[in-house]
Design an enzyme around this catalytic site. Sequence first.
Site, short mmCIF file in Angstrom:
data_model
loop_
_atom_site.label_atom_id
_atom_site.label_comp_id
_atom_site.label_asym_id
_atom_site.label_seq_id
_atom_site.Cartn_x
_atom_site.Cartn_y
_atom_site.Cartn_z
N ASP A 114 5.32 -2.54 1.69
CA ASP A 114 6.55 -3.06 1.08
C ASP A 114 7.73 -3.12 2.04
O ASP A 114 8.75 -3.73 1.73
CB ASP A 114 6.94 -2.18 -0.12
CG ASP A 114 5.90 -2.28 -1.21
OD1 ASP A 114 5.46 -3.40 -1.50
OD2 ASP A 114 5.50 -1.23 -1.75
N HIS B 121 3.08 6.84 1.91
CA HIS B 121 1.96 6.29 1.13
C HIS B 121 1.03 7.43 0.76
O HIS B 121 0.84 8.36 1.55
CB HIS B 121 1.20 5.25 1.97
CG HIS B 121 0.33 4.36 1.15
ND1 HIS B 121 -0.94 4.74 0.76
CD2 HIS B 121 0.54 3.13 0.62
CE1 HIS B 121 -1.46 3.77 0.04
NE2 HIS B 121 -0.59 2.78 -0.06
N1 ACO Z 1 11.54 9.01 1.82
C1 ACO Z 1 11.88 10.30 1.99
N2 ACO Z 1 11.04 11.33 1.77
C2 ACO Z 1 9.81 11.02 1.34
C3 ACO Z 1 9.39 9.70 1.14
C4 ACO Z 1 10.32 8.67 1.41
N3 ACO Z 1 9.98 7.40 1.23
N4 ACO Z 1 8.11 9.70 0.71
C5 ACO Z 1 7.74 10.97 0.63
N5 ACO Z 1 8.76 11.78 1.02
C6 ACO Z 1 8.73 13.25 1.14
C7 ACO Z 1 8.85 13.91 -0.22
O1 ACO Z 1 10.18 14.18 -0.55
C8 ACO Z 1 8.03 15.16 0.00
O2 ACO Z 1 8.81 16.06 0.73
P1 ACO Z 1 8.66 17.67 0.52
O3 ACO Z 1 7.26 17.97 0.97
O4 ACO Z 1 9.73 18.26 1.36
O5 ACO Z 1 8.86 17.89 -0.96
C9 ACO Z 1 6.88 14.71 0.90
O6 ACO Z 1 7.44 13.58 1.63
C10 ACO Z 1 5.64 14.26 0.15
O7 ACO Z 1 6.04 13.31 -0.85
P2 ACO Z 1 5.21 13.01 -2.17
O8 ACO Z 1 6.07 12.25 -3.12
O9 ACO Z 1 4.59 14.28 -2.66
O10 ACO Z 1 4.04 12.11 -1.58
P3 ACO Z 1 3.12 11.15 -2.41
O11 ACO Z 1 1.93 10.92 -1.58
O12 ACO Z 1 2.94 11.62 -3.80
O13 ACO Z 1 4.04 9.82 -2.49
C11 ACO Z 1 4.88 7.68 -2.37
C12 ACO Z 1 3.72 8.60 -2.01
C13 ACO Z 1 5.13 7.67 -3.88
C14 ACO Z 1 4.55 6.26 -1.94
C15 ACO Z 1 6.17 8.17 -1.63
O14 ACO Z 1 5.95 8.21 -0.25
C16 ACO Z 1 7.40 7.33 -1.97
O15 ACO Z 1 8.06 7.59 -2.98
N6 ACO Z 1 7.72 6.31 -1.11
C17 ACO Z 1 8.82 5.43 -1.39
C18 ACO Z 1 8.40 4.39 -2.42
C19 ACO Z 1 7.45 3.35 -1.85
O16 ACO Z 1 7.67 2.83 -0.76
N7 ACO Z 1 6.41 3.04 -2.61
C20 ACO Z 1 5.42 2.03 -2.24
C21 ACO Z 1 4.09 2.65 -1.95
S1 ACO Z 1 2.93 1.46 -1.42
C22 ACO Z 1 2.48 0.68 -2.82
O17 ACO Z 1 2.43 1.22 -3.90
C23 ACO Z 1 2.10 -0.69 -2.71
#
Ligand code: ACO
Length: 435
Positions: free
Chosen positions: A363, A306
């Site tokens: 979620d 998140h």
């Molecule tokens: N699975 C695996 N790796 C992940 C995940 C995940 N779900 N989420 C983040 N990471 C990793 C990224 O690959 C990144 O790794 P790195 O530093 O080696 O490159 C690091 O964690 C940071 O990720 P970002 O995408 O930069 O983090 P951000 O805060 O922008 O993303 C987000 C948040 C979009 C929710 C992300 O965690 C994600 O894609 N989660 C899965 C989708 C999801 O569940 N969305 C619902 C969010 S809640 C809502 O909107 C109601």
Amino acid sequence: MSETATLILDGAEHRLPIVKGTAGERAIDVSRLRELAGCITLDEGYVNTGSCQSAITFVDGEKGVLRYRGIPIEQLAKHSTFVETCWLLIYGELPTREQLKCWSALFTKYEMIHEGLYHHFDGFPATGHPMAILSAMINAMSCYEPDLMEMEGPAIFQAAAARLISRLRTIAAASYKTSIGQPIIYPKPHLDYCSNFLHMMFSIPFADYEPEPDVVDALQLILILHADHEQNCSTSTVRMVASSGANMFASCAAGVCALWGPLHGGANAAVVEMLQYIHDNNIDPADYVARVKDKDSSLRLMGFGHRVYKTYDPRATLLKERADQLLARLKRVDPLLEIAKRLEDIALNDPYFRERRLYPNVDFYSGVILRAIGIPVNMFTVIFAMGRMPGWIANWKEVRDSQSALYRPRQIYMGPTERDYVPIEQRGDGGCLAP
Ligand code: ACO
């Protein structure tokens, strides 16, 4: 004297005011930075940018705290109803008995949509995505409510807010019925908000659906937990559109579109699709976790991570408990819940997730509950939109009431510098991509 931050740029010192929130958060106010120092701030994706000051919802992502108008989400989940929570978010206080009575009566009064609107459903193919239909229908609804477009005075605002929240469930259920080729079911005035929605979803002309009280309660919990979440992608979109002076219907329709994406509201459907894929292909959850960690794959563990929470999302805690409880009460076993728990266990003990502070979000477990209720996967994000509507309206109102300036971020231009126009015969080859 109020606190300031000092920025030194090109040898000159600039004092920037610090804004303090009621919960102690601090922000450097850079709104005059360009005027003072000739530069702007850059924060792609708004990772560390406060876009507004708001009194609606508080989130502490480090401690896993969520409060609507100051009230902890756990208390609302235990004691409130969705209809009451809508009032709280929109008006800032819990309603009195009389206010709640009138507010609920408005939801009943406005539960039907204009008969002309039902014909719009004939224009959508059965394969049309319900989120596309939802946003289109919210805009279409505004064509039938011209009196509400100007929003003169609190009574008109209240009528518009109640119509939008109440009718959203009617539209949502009608779009589902259209998609499965069944006749649209009209609402029943004696039913509460959630039971009425379930009735419109699952009754058929010759057999009324009688929902189990546990099912109604579970849906209510889901709607309360989704009702607002400060400046997320869809709410920021609603505020952005509202800041242009656009009406509530147009602003909230834009919110629906923003919510649709799989990184935001679409994640609840993506989680169940992921769990189903793991189940159907007999994949060991440990292997799946290994795949999402692989930097060469674009896979993510959906429902994990998140932008704000760097610990367990408090909504996920409540939903996990409820998923267990609901399945036990309905005497059902869902293999997807077992897979979800295994994935969570593995991920929470894995350094990849621990180092990145990735925990289950709202979620991760909501889909298991929605499945138990009987909601099809392509309607999951629609349910999220129904829950989020009061939050969008509260934010729309806050923008309107504060007469906030037009939201208009700046950018750092990275394109070509000035160059001359080239006549078409001198431009070389380059064909069409589309077939
Ligand atoms: N699975 C695996 N790796 C992940 C995940 C995940 N779900 N989420 C983040 N990471 C990793 C990224 O690959 C990144 O790794 P790195 O530093 O080696 O490159 C690091 O964690 C940071 O990720 P970002 O995408 O930069 O983090 P951000 O805060 O922008 O993303 C987000 C948040 C979009 C929710 C992300 O965690 C994600 O894609 N989660 C899965 C989708 C999801 O569940 N969305 C619902 C969010 S809640 C809502 O909107 C109601």
